[in-house]
Design an enzyme around this catalytic site. Structure first.
Site, short mmCIF file in Angstrom:
data_model
loop_
_atom_site.label_atom_id
_atom_site.label_comp_id
_atom_site.label_asym_id
_atom_site.label_seq_id
_atom_site.Cartn_x
_atom_site.Cartn_y
_atom_site.Cartn_z
N GLU A 226 -5.75 -45.21 35.79
CA GLU A 226 -6.47 -45.90 34.71
C GLU A 226 -6.62 -47.37 35.09
O GLU A 226 -7.72 -47.93 35.01
CB GLU A 226 -5.72 -45.76 33.37
CG GLU A 226 -6.46 -46.46 32.24
CD GLU A 226 -5.85 -46.22 30.85
OE1 GLU A 226 -5.17 -45.20 30.66
OE2 GLU A 226 -6.08 -47.06 29.97
N ARG A 304 1.85 -47.32 21.64
CA ARG A 304 1.74 -45.89 21.34
C ARG A 304 3.12 -45.27 21.10
O ARG A 304 3.26 -44.28 20.37
CB ARG A 304 0.96 -45.14 22.43
CG ARG A 304 0.44 -43.80 21.96
CD ARG A 304 -0.42 -43.10 23.00
NE ARG A 304 -1.84 -43.33 22.85
CZ ARG A 304 -2.64 -42.69 22.00
NH1 ARG A 304 -2.16 -41.76 21.20
NH2 ARG A 304 -3.92 -42.95 21.96
N GLU A 706 -3.64 -34.71 26.69
CA GLU A 706 -2.26 -35.18 26.69
C GLU A 706 -1.30 -34.43 25.76
O GLU A 706 -0.15 -34.20 26.11
CB GLU A 706 -2.21 -36.67 26.33
CG GLU A 706 -2.86 -37.56 27.36
CD GLU A 706 -3.07 -38.96 26.81
OE1 GLU A 706 -3.98 -39.15 25.97
OE2 GLU A 706 -2.32 -39.86 27.19
#
Ligand code: MTE
Ligand code: HPA
Ligand code: MOS
Length: 756
Positions: A226, A304, A706
């Protein structure tokens, strides 16, 4: 529909960066990196390396025309070390030569003198030394402190979960080719082509439009590409810029393992409070994230963790905090789940601890606290269309939990050398980039004059099957066979300013944009057909390559319709933009509605432990998963199975180890064990929960990339339950991964006779 890539994959015909046909005279590069985890560079002598025949040039920070500091969130990461090194494997220079072999040989001739400085390798040490990446953050709901006072049970403890190596099969790499007028084209194995483009422009000090980034596909990313695909692409571009020649830089496995970051290890502590009837009334947790030597994506990953700190449970009083701790490890980064798994492991540990102390099965506490519609998450979002109880009930009923538990009990009663353990693992995962502005995408759709279609989006195919899903959308809208549709490479000149393919949102974001573009084209085509057939556009439909009027097939075919549109000078290209509606988040209040929706599921995992050896097998994993209405059952099942195996690997066998000097010890596949065909569960059964899906999911088919990784957390507890069945003195420990060594020690520990 099967993954459109299977055919070329199986035949070895799929193209990756290393397969690019390079220009004649292309140079090859190798990165010279730090062999100390922290220190001052006293001197570097490149003379012998430079003198080696075939070495073209060695680039350092001094050769950077723009900025040396990179980093997507905070610019705190030098592309090349200047005066100090901050982790073992930190890039210092790029050696460019006629061949990789020569460059590698030259690397061995560089002489460096580093004055060592003290190092920090754990998050706790960092916290004690006030070594933080950013200010800690916390989410708060209700009044936890007050609620604890009213609890009948309160338990506290500590947990650790280790990092995880991405181990994408295709290592990091890029190929940079100088074009005319100082333009550079880069082929990169990246999840974020725009991140590469932007960073190359900043480092070279030139405009973004001079840089074109192209991605065919990745041999896996798993979050590791990423942001961390960027430096290698920038280095190749820097060399191409100076040499005006193509440069290829592909890390070999050792270099990749040593130089790149991994899943973040977390050291956490929890406090959980329950009522007599097993309702969790209060939960507190502190998460110490081992961020490594630079920010990278760590603050977003940390965020997160907070979002998923209570997993699929409703807890009215919550106080959770996270600190990104700066250490002398390679900067840790995105990895499937993006901090969510680390948060969920802790609440599951807290529940397991509470159940153990109270003397009841863990599942009774889990079940008593599952989320329901209109419950509020600690971050203020109201839960809707919740499938937590549905998947739980469906899993326990369909797979007959009572019978499964009885099997385990019977087995344990009649076996002394082997013990079985069972655990349930519910999951709840929020879909959307937690950073709201990132939730957008565009699609560029061309209908060619022969009726074939080309689609460009920001979606990067990394094995997850997103290209197949994009194809399906267009085939569905136009009602033409998928053979008529091609998904183009992901290229910054066709679709610009993109978010990375991540957060499991790629199919939703790019799919919604594709759907929008295709629908606009369809509307135009219907008007063309209606005019020709002298009916209204509303009466027209397209079906199996024919025009239908009021459900009656005409002789007018798809290809004729396209020809007609060309004659009528109707635009056969459309560009659409999609931005997820409804979502928002206020970081000053830490409240909002950050997720388009949540994905739910429940897994039942059974393990058998060999009590002589400490080894274990997973007998079965039975899952009820919330796919919404899956648009691609084969692909989605593949994602669940792959994520499950990866999650089990993280929790039970993959053990990253650094020594006291901060050097990676698990630096090869001989010292780092990932799940293989022998260690995956003997049986995996996944059934969909019955549901209507969600409007914000593409064609109501929910994100799947995910969430299923977190089913793997159940594997830890299944093994732990088997250990408990063997050793009643076993004191619960939450220190993942649960390797055979730890299992063996757990089986034979006796707190009454020895220290542990
Ligand atoms: N599946 C394969 N085969 N390879 C990958 O690299 N990455 C995972 C997941 N599944 C990955 C994968 C991660 S980390 C994410 S965020 C999603 O796929 C990204 O793709 P999606 O948004 O299309 O689900
Ligand atoms: N998930 C994955 N990648 C990301 C996110 C996220 O929420 N935010 C930024 N990059
Ligand atoms: Mo995935 S960790 O969001 O690339």
């Amino acid at each position: 529909m099967k993954n459109m890539d299977s055919y070329t994959h199986v035949r070895g015909e799929s193209l990756y960066v290393d397969d690019v046909n390079v220009r004649q005279g292309t140079f090859h590069a190798v990165v010279f990196d730090s062999s100390k985890a922290h220190g001052k560079i006293k001197s570097i002598d490149y003379s012998e390396a430079q003198a080696l025949e075939g070495v073209e040039r060695i680039f350092t920070y001094k050769d950077i025309p723009g900025e040396n500091e990179i980093g997507g969130i905070i610019k705190d990461e030098p592309l090349f070390a200047e005066r100090e090194v901050h982790f073992w494997g930190m890039p210092i220079a790029l050696i460019v030569a006629e061949s990789e072999f020569i460059a590698r040989k030259a690397r061995g001739l560089v002489k460096i003198d580093i004055e060592e400085l003290p190092i920090i390798t754990t998050a706790k040490q960092a916290k004690e030394n006030d070594s933080l990446i950013t200010k800690p953050r916390s989410f708060s709901l209700g009044d936890a402190e007050k609620a604890f006072a009213d609890c009948d049970y309160v338990f506290e403890g500590e947990t650790f979960s280790n990092g995880q190596e991405h181990l994408y099969i295709e290592a990091q790499g890029a190929y940079a080719e100088p074009l005319e007028n100082g333009n550079i084209k880069i082929t990169s194995s990246t999840q974020g082509p725009t991140a590469v483009q932007k960073t190359v422009a900043q480092v070279l000090g030139i405009a973004m439009h001079k840089i074109e980034v192209d991605v065919t596909r990745l041999g896996g990313g798993f979050g590791g590409k990423e942001d961390q695909a960027t430096p290698w692409a920038v280095m190749a571009a820097l060399a191409a810029y100076h040499l005006n020649q193509s440069v290829k830089l592909i890390l070999n496995r050792h270099d990749d393992l040593r130089m790149t970051g991994k899943r973040h290890p977390y050291e956490s502590s929890y406090k959980i409070g329950l009522s007599k009837d097993l309702k969790i009334l209060a939960y507190e947790a502190e998460f110490l994230q081992n961020a490594g030597a630079a920010a990278d994506l760590s603050p977003a990953v940390a965020e997160r963790t907070l979002f998923h700190a209570t997993n699929s449970y409703y807890i009215p009083n919550v106080e959770v905090a996270v600190a990104s701790c700066k250490t002398n490890l390679p900067p840790n980064t995105a990895f499937r789940g993006f901090g969510g798994p680390q948060g969920m492991f802790v609440i599951e540990a807290a529940i397991a601890k509470a159940a153990h102390e109270i003397g009841i099965p863990t599942r009774r506490i889990q079940e008593a606290n599952l989320l329901d519609d209109n419950d509020v998450f600690s971050y203020g979002q109201i839960a809707t269309k919740v499938e937590a109880k549905n998947t739980w009930k469906s899993a326990t009923a369909t797979f007959n939990i009572a019978a499964l538990e009885k099997e385990v009990e019977d087995f344990n009663a009649s076996n002394s050398a082997f013990k079985k353990g069972l655990a349930l693992m519910p999951i709840c995962f929020g879909i959307s980039f937690t950073n709201t502005p990132m939730n957008h995408a565009r699609a560029l759709v061309h209908i060619y004059l022969d009726g074939s279609i080309g689609i460009s989006t920001a979606a990067v195919e990394m094995g997850q099957g997103v290209n197949t899903k994009m194809m399906q959308i267009a085939a569905d809208v136009f009602s033409i066979p998928i053979e008529k549709i091609k998904i183009e490479t992901t290229n910054t000149t066709r679709v610009a300013n993109t978010s990375p393919s991540a957060a499991s949102s790629t199919a939703d974001l790019n799919g919604k944009a594709t759907l929008k573009a295709c629908k606009v084209l369809l509307k135009r085509l219907k008007t063309v057909a209606a005019t020709y057939l002298k009916v209204t556009a509303e009466q027209i439909t397209l079906k199996d390559e024919f025009v239908y009027i009021e459900d009656k097939k005409s002789k007018f075919e798809w290809t004729q319709l396209i020809s007609m549109a060309m004659l009528e000078r109707v635009a056969l290209t459309e560009n659409a933009h999609y931005a997820t509606p409804e979502i928002h988040f206020d970081k000053t209040k830490e409240k909002g509605h950050p997720f388009a929706y949540h994905v739910y599921g429940t897994a039942i995992i059974t393990a058998t432990v060999d009590c002589m050896r400490g080894t274990y097998e997973f007998d079965s994993v039975k899952i009820v998963h919330d796919y919404g209405k899956s648009m691609s059952e084969g692909i989605d099942l593949g994602q669940v199975e792959g994520a499950l195996a990866q999650g089990i690997g993280w929790m039970t066998m993959e053990e990253i180890a650094y020594n006291d000097e901060g050097r990676l010890l698990s630096n090869a596949l001989s010292t780092y064990k990932i799940p293989d065909i022998f260690s995956v569960p003997k049986e995996v059964e996944v059934i969909p929960v019955e549901t209507q899906g969600h409007e914000l999911a593409i064609l109501k088919s929910k994100a799947v990339g995910e969430p299923p990784l977190m089913y793997g957390i159940g594997a830890y507890f299944a093994i732990q339950n088997a250990i408990k069945a063997f050793n009643s003195n076993y004191d619960l420990k939450f220190h993942a991964p649960m390797t055979p060594e730890k299992v063996l020690m757990g089986l034979y520990e006796n707190p009454n006779t020895s220290q542990h």
